[in-house]
Structure formats: C-alpha cells, structure tokens
Design an enzyme around this catalytic site. Structure first.
Site, PDB file in Angstrom:
ATOM      1  CB  CYS A 192      79.174  68.568  19.093  1.00 39.31           C
ATOM      2  SG  CYS A 192      79.269  67.471  20.507  1.00 39.31           S
ATOM      3  CD  GLU A 230      89.572  62.819  19.275  1.00 41.98           C
ATOM      4  OE1 GLU A 230      89.525  63.191  20.453  1.00 41.98           O
ATOM      5  OE2 GLU A 230      88.715  63.151  18.437  1.00 41.98           O
ATOM      6  CE1 TYR A 254      91.260  68.204  21.839  1.00 39.01           C
ATOM      7  CE2 TYR A 254      92.445  69.890  20.607  1.00 39.01           C
ATOM      8  CZ  TYR A 254      91.876  69.446  21.788  1.00 39.01           C
ATOM      9  OH  TYR A 254      91.913  70.223  22.901  1.00 39.01           O
ATOM     10  CG  ASP A 289      83.906  75.328  16.884  1.00 42.59           C
ATOM     11  OD1 ASP A 289      84.087  75.508  18.103  1.00 42.59           O
ATOM     12  OD2 ASP A 289      84.011  74.217  16.337  1.00 42.59           O
ATOM     13  CB  CYS A 325      81.967  65.394  20.493  1.00 46.82           C
ATOM     14  SG  CYS A 325      82.058  67.135  20.155  1.00 46.82           S
ATOM     15  CB  SER A 336      77.383  72.994  21.032  1.00 43.41           C
ATOM     16  OG  SER A 336      77.668  71.726  20.476  1.00 43.41           O
ATOM     17  CG  HIS A 361      94.784  50.801  46.802  1.00 47.50           C
ATOM     18  ND1 HIS A 361      95.826  51.143  45.958  1.00 47.50           N
ATOM     19  CD2 HIS A 361      94.985  49.513  47.166  1.00 47.50           C
ATOM     20  CE1 HIS A 361      96.631  50.087  45.844  1.00 47.50           C
ATOM     21  NE2 HIS A 361      96.140  49.107  46.560  1.00 47.50           N
ATOM     22  CD  GLU A 377      95.853  54.077  44.522  1.00 49.54           C
ATOM     23  OE1 GLU A 377      95.930  54.272  45.745  1.00 49.54           O
ATOM     24  OE2 GLU A 377      95.739  52.937  44.020  1.00 49.54           O
ATOM     25  CE  LYS A 417      85.664  61.975  19.810  1.00 49.91           C
ATOM     26  NZ  LYS A 417      86.317  63.263  19.752  1.00 49.91           N
ATOM     27  N   GLY A 440      93.021  70.869  10.162  1.00 51.87           N
ATOM     28  CA  GLY A 440      92.522  72.089  10.789  1.00 51.87           C
ATOM     29  C   GLY A 440      91.145  72.499  10.295  1.00 51.87           C
TER      30      GLY A 440
HETATM   31  P1  NDP Z   1      94.079  71.137  14.694  1.00 52.21           P
HETATM   32  O1  NDP Z   1      94.202  72.567  14.375  1.00 52.21           O
HETATM   33  O2  NDP Z   1      94.045  70.672  16.085  1.00 52.21           O
HETATM   34  O3  NDP Z   1      95.234  70.301  13.955  1.00 52.21           O
HETATM   35  C1  NDP Z   1      95.525  70.491  12.598  1.00 52.21           C
HETATM   36  C2  NDP Z   1      96.686  69.601  12.226  1.00 52.21           C
HETATM   37  O4  NDP Z   1      96.937  69.698  10.826  1.00 52.21           O
HETATM   38  C3  NDP Z   1      97.978  69.965  12.914  1.00 52.21           C
HETATM   39  O5  NDP Z   1      98.704  68.794  13.151  1.00 52.21           O
HETATM   40  C4  NDP Z   1      98.648  70.852  11.870  1.00 52.21           C
HETATM   41  O6  NDP Z   1     100.038  70.862  12.002  1.00 52.21           O
HETATM   42  C5  NDP Z   1      98.263  70.142  10.605  1.00 52.21           C
HETATM   43  N1  NDP Z   1      98.247  70.987   9.409  1.00 52.21           N
HETATM   44  C6  NDP Z   1      97.583  72.160   9.210  1.00 52.21           C
HETATM   45  N2  NDP Z   1      97.790  72.610   7.959  1.00 52.21           N
HETATM   46  C7  NDP Z   1      98.605  71.721   7.349  1.00 52.21           C
HETATM   47  C8  NDP Z   1      99.181  71.630   6.061  1.00 52.21           C
HETATM   48  N3  NDP Z   1      98.951  72.561   5.140  1.00 52.21           N
HETATM   49  N4  NDP Z   1      99.980  70.578   5.778  1.00 52.21           N
HETATM   50  C9  NDP Z   1     100.204  69.638   6.710  1.00 52.21           C
HETATM   51  N5  NDP Z   1      99.693  69.652   7.946  1.00 52.21           N
HETATM   52  C10 NDP Z   1      98.899  70.680   8.271  1.00 52.21           C
HETATM   53  O7  NDP Z   1      92.778  70.701  13.898  1.00 52.21           O
HETATM   54  P2  NDP Z   1      91.852  69.445  13.932  1.00 52.21           P
HETATM   55  O8  NDP Z   1      91.300  69.429  12.555  1.00 52.21           O
HETATM   56  O9  NDP Z   1      92.528  68.220  14.426  1.00 52.21           O
HETATM   57  O10 NDP Z   1      90.749  69.840  15.023  1.00 52.21           O
HETATM   58  C11 NDP Z   1      90.054  71.081  14.942  1.00 52.21           C
HETATM   59  C12 NDP Z   1      89.544  71.510  16.286  1.00 52.21           C
HETATM   60  O11 NDP Z   1      88.449  70.710  16.650  1.00 52.21           O
HETATM   61  C13 NDP Z   1      90.554  71.395  17.404  1.00 52.21           C
HETATM   62  O12 NDP Z   1      91.270  72.576  17.550  1.00 52.21           O
HETATM   63  C14 NDP Z   1      89.702  71.118  18.595  1.00 52.21           C
HETATM   64  O13 NDP Z   1      89.444  72.307  19.267  1.00 52.21           O
HETATM   65  C15 NDP Z   1      88.429  70.524  18.028  1.00 52.21           C
HETATM   66  N6  NDP Z   1      88.346  69.086  18.338  1.00 52.21           N
HETATM   67  C16 NDP Z   1      88.292  68.683  19.628  1.00 52.21           C
HETATM   68  C17 NDP Z   1      88.223  67.342  19.958  1.00 52.21           C
HETATM   69  C18 NDP Z   1      88.194  66.929  21.375  1.00 52.21           C
HETATM   70  O14 NDP Z   1      87.979  67.778  22.234  1.00 52.21           O
HETATM   71  N7  NDP Z   1      88.447  65.667  21.683  1.00 52.21           N
HETATM   72  C19 NDP Z   1      88.168  66.314  18.910  1.00 52.21           C
HETATM   73  C20 NDP Z   1      88.252  66.842  17.593  1.00 52.21           C
HETATM   74  C21 NDP Z   1      88.334  68.182  17.328  1.00 52.21           C
HETATM   75  P3  NDP Z   1     100.787  71.908  12.989  1.00 52.21           P
HETATM   76  O15 NDP Z   1     100.644  71.356  14.369  1.00 52.21           O
HETATM   77  O16 NDP Z   1     102.172  71.936  12.476  1.00 52.21           O
HETATM   78  O17 NDP Z   1     100.077  73.215  12.801  1.00 52.21           O
END
Ligand code: NDP
Length: 455
Positions: free
Chosen positions: A40, A178, A174, A299, A45, A12, A431, A436, A48, A258
């Site tokens: 993406c 999702e 996220y 990113d 995105c 992107s 409405h 609203e 998905k 993550g």
């Molecule tokens: P996130 O960083 O949002 O979430 C990671 C999740 O994994 C959290 O729940 C985290 O827990 C958990 N986690 C991390 N490490 C461990 C571990 N060792 N053991 C257990 N749980 C763990 O990452 P995503 O992969 O979901 O998404 C990455 C990025 O992509 C997002 O930050 C977002 O910016 C982007 N994205 C955006 C979307 C949208 O706009 N609709 C859709 C998809 C992705 P904890 O909360 O405790 O850290």
C-alpha cells in the site's frame, strides 16, 4: 521463547498488529524483507493516489477556461513527479519504522522462514516465538502467454524512467482501470484490453456501464471481450497480439491481471499451515490458520484485499491476543473506491447481489455535475441506492463521479448502521453538492427481484 508474538511482513496488517501488540505489553518481533509499509505505502494505494492527483491537475487546467481563466498548460514532467513521489514514500517508510520501534517492537530487515511451528530463521538467526502471525501480502501475476515477461506489472509502473506515450493495458480490475486513467490523464494513448463485456467484474452493473462511458469520454480506447495472446519485442517497443489477431505497437504493455498470495518459500509445510483452494493461507474468522498458535491476516489470506481490512485485522488480532478485547472483523459492508477518472465509491450489495436474495427497490440519478456545465467537459455522475423492498433498509450505495470515495465513506456509516430509505429521506441535503442527491432520490427507478425471476 524469544518473543510472545513474531509477525512476518511489515505491511498494513503486520505493522498494525505488531505496534498494537507491543503497546499491550507483548514482546514483539517483526520481519520485513523489502519495504516497511508494504504494498500500500510503497507500490500501491499511496503512490497510486499521488499519480491520480497528478493527472487531475491537467484536467483542471483545461476546465478552468470555462471559468474565465487563460492557462498555458506546459508539458508534464514525469521525472519530477516520480522524484516527488519517491521522497514522500521514503518519508512514509521512515514513519512506519519509527511507529514500530517507538511502540517497543524489535524490527528485522530480512526474510523470515519457518524452521518448525515455533521457530523462524530470520536473516541468518534462529528466533522462537509463542505465537506467529503471517502477513506477507500478495504479488501481481502475469498471464501465462508467450512474452509475458516483456510486459510490466504494477510494481514497475511506479519506477518507470519515462512516461510512455502509448500503453496497452491488459485486465479490467481495480489496477487496470486506475492506471489506464493515470496514463491517459498524463497524455498517453491508452488501450484497455479485457476479456469481459464490461470492466470491473463484480461491481454493480449500472456502475460498470457508467464507467465504460467515463473511460471512453476520457479518450481511453476500449477493447472488450479480448484475450491477450503474446507480447513481442521490437527494440524498446512492445507488440501485443490480442483478440482476433489484433496488434498494438506500444511503449508499454501493462499486465493488471490479478494478484496471488505470497506463500512461496515461507516453509509453511514445516509449520503445519495449510493453503486454501486459491493458494492463500486458510484462516477461520478469528484469523487462525490450521496451526492453532499461527495466524494470518491481510492479502496473504486472499479474502477482501484492501488495506483498511488488513489494518483492521491486524488491530483485532493484537487486541484479541494481548489486549483482553477479543473481536473479529466482519467482511461484509466493506466500502471501497476505485480511483478512476472520475472515481467510483461503493458500499454494500450490488443490485444483482441484493435482488438474488429478494426484491429490491432501485433509485438512480444520472446527471452532469454543476462544474461541467461551465467547463464543457463531457462527464456525468451516477448515484444509486439499492433498498431491500421488505425492510426498506439501504443495502447498497454506489457512485461514479467526482469525490465518490469521500462521499461514500460517509454514506457507508449509515449503511453499516442499517439505515432505511426513510432515514436517508429525512436527512436534509447540503446544497449545492453532488452528495445531496443521496438524500433526495424520491422516485423509484424500478423494482428488481432476481430471486422470484429464478423461481
Ligand atoms: P483483479 O482481480 O481485480 O482484476 C484482474 C483483472 O485481470 C480482471 O479484469 C480479470 O478478468 C483479468 N484477468 C485475470 N487473468 C487474466 C488472463 N489470464 N487473461 C486476461 N485477463 C485476465 O486484480 P487487480 O490486479 O486489478 O487488483 C488486485 C486487488 O488489489 C484487487 O482485488 C483489490 O482488492 C486490490 N486493489 C484495490 C484498489 C482500491 O481499493 N482502489 C486498487 C488496486 C488494487 P476477469 O474479470 O474476467 O476475471
């Protein structure tokens, strides 16, 4: 120098930057080693959202009965869906290539690696450039537990040969929520295993609580406060051990734990480009790295990892360097959506974030959308405004409910412009809509002041 600008990465940020810079008359080269359009378009995105939409049709077929329809819902054909998705993604990838060549950029299918601060090796060729922009994106990371390689990551989810019947989803960001919704809507038994008490850490507390209700109503089995321990294989099956030695025997263990910046093997040390504490490329607000003629965006900088932020950064960099229109992209008030079932839309500050800075008035509405009074589906919407008590400016707007992403995009304009609660109140509603509610929230739910409470 061979080029005025060389962009590493055709996602992107990179595509937008290369295209706009070439349009400004710069000699631009761009390299992409995997797929044009990046995460993406290919494994994020766009596909998905197509999978989310596939799930929605199933729900609508069920809901139609309440409106008098007799619908015989046959089985869902995963293979057909993935083939249709693949055709659309191939089309889009072609569009991205054409956009670049049409603008006059030279494209390279291959990896670009720094040899020195002005020289890159691209597919066996040495290329020199006045300026270089790094836009290599990020990648999903598995947790460091035994058998983690037996689980899939989001990249793989788009190419599964068959639809899993039982899924163990690890994480609650996220991607986890999702995909939990997607597989559930397509008929799988889905377990969501996460270490926090509520999913979506960082989102507004009311939204997180409403999401728990929505996930449970969708039939997703929630395992809060649980860490994954190991994955074992039993033939094609995967056994996840988690929490207090609980086990799930699943078709699929999915790690959505993550993402990390793609910085390895780029030769950044040879370019004098330093990383930050998150192992992402360190940049200032002008997207400059620690090497003045090298920039990074999207990113790979691991700041706000959203496609529209990446494209905005790419565009701003091109305008700044070659369009005589220098500008930066502010990273506050960035609206975003989570495409759960129903979706979440959000802009600005959560109640906790805002009230840590001073008193806020909170307005909330919780209701069953009109449609579901007839469909009988157990689904409630949440709408919430966070208003700075002193200035009466709306500093946060949050929604969980159908069309939340579409609605919040419009509300975001008002929030970015600094609209006050009175501005919302004098706007006439449309409405009957759910939207609203945002202009008819008359009764304050509470006032919160975490800043004062902390004193
Ligand atoms: P996130 O960083 O949002 O979430 C990671 C999740 O994994 C959290 O729940 C985290 O827990 C958990 N986690 C991390 N490490 C461990 C571990 N060792 N053991 C257990 N749980 C763990 O990452 P995503 O992969 O979901 O998404 C990455 C990025 O992509 C997002 O930050 C977002 O910016 C982007 N994205 C955006 C979307 C949208 O706009 N609709 C859709 C998809 C992705 P904890 O909360 O405790 O850290």
């Amino acid at each position: 120098m061979d080029f005025d600008l060389f962009v590493i990465g055709g996602g992107s940020a990179g595509v937008r930057c290369a295209r706009i810079a070439a349009g400004h008359g710069a000699r631009v080269g761009i390299a992409e080693e995997r797929h044009w359009g990046g995460t993406c378009v290919n494994i994020g995105c766009v596909p998905k959202k197509l999978l989310v939409q596939a799930g929605e049709y199933g729900g609508w077929a069920d809901d139609a009965a309440g409106f008098g329809w007799t619908i015989h819902k046959g089985p869902h054909d995963w293979g057909k869906l993935i083939a249709a998705k693949d055709r659309e993604i191939t089309r889009l990838e072609g569009v991205y290539r054409k956009l670049l060549t049409g603008a006059g950029a030279t494209i390279f299918d291959g990896r670009a690696v720094f040899v020195d601060p002005h020289t890159l090796e691209v597919a066996g060729r040495r290329i020199t450039a006045e300026r270089i922009a790094i836009a290599t994106g990020g990648h999903a990371e598995r947790p460091n537990i035994p058998g983690a390689e037996l689980g899939i990551i989001s990249d793989d989810a788009f190419y599964l040969k068959t639809m899993p019947r039982r899924v163990a989803m690890v994480g609650s960001g996220y991607i986890a929520v999702e995909f939990a919704g997607i597989f559930r809507a397509l008929g799988a038994e889905v377990h969501l295993i996460y270490r926090q008490p509520l999913p979506l850490r960082g989102f507004d507390q009311d939204v997180r609580e409403a999401l728990v209700e929505a996930l449970a109503a969708q039939g997703i089995i929630l395992h809060p406060g649980c860490l994954p321990h190991k994955v074992e294989a039993d033939g094609e099956r995967r056994i996840l051990t988690f929490g207090d030695n609980e086990m799930i025997d699943a078709d699929l263990v999915f790690f959505a734990t993550g993402r990390k910046a793609n910085v390895k093997g780029l030769g950044l040390d040879k370019a004098g480009v330093e990383l930050n504490a998150k192992d992402a490329v360190r940049v200032d607000e002008h997207l400059r790295t620690t090497q003045p003629h090298i920039y990074a965006m999207g990113d790979v900088t691991d700041r706000v990892n959203l496609t529209p932020v990446a494209t905005a950064e790419g565009h701003a960099l091109a305008d700044t360097l070659f369009g005589n229109a220098p500008r930066t992209i502010p990273l506050w008030n960035v609206p975003s959506a989570v495409f759960t079932t129903p979706p979440i839309g959000t802009v600005g500050l959560s109640e906790d974030q805002a009230s840590a800075m001073g008193a806020v008035d909170i307005y909330t509405a919780r209701f069953t959308p009109m449609r579901h009074n007839l469909s009988g589906r157990n689904r409630r919407s949440l709408m919430k405004l966070v208003v700075d008590k002193e200035t009466q400016r709306v500093v946060g707007a949050h929604m969980l409910g159908e069309d939340a992403a579409e609605i919040i995009q419009g509300i975001a304009i008002a929030v970015v412009m600094g609209a006050t609660k009175a501005d919302f109140d004098r706007t006439i509603g449309i409405h009957p809509t759910a939207a609203e509610e945002f202009v008819t929230l008359r009764t304050r739910t509470r006032t919160t002041d975490l800043a004062k409470d902390a004193d």
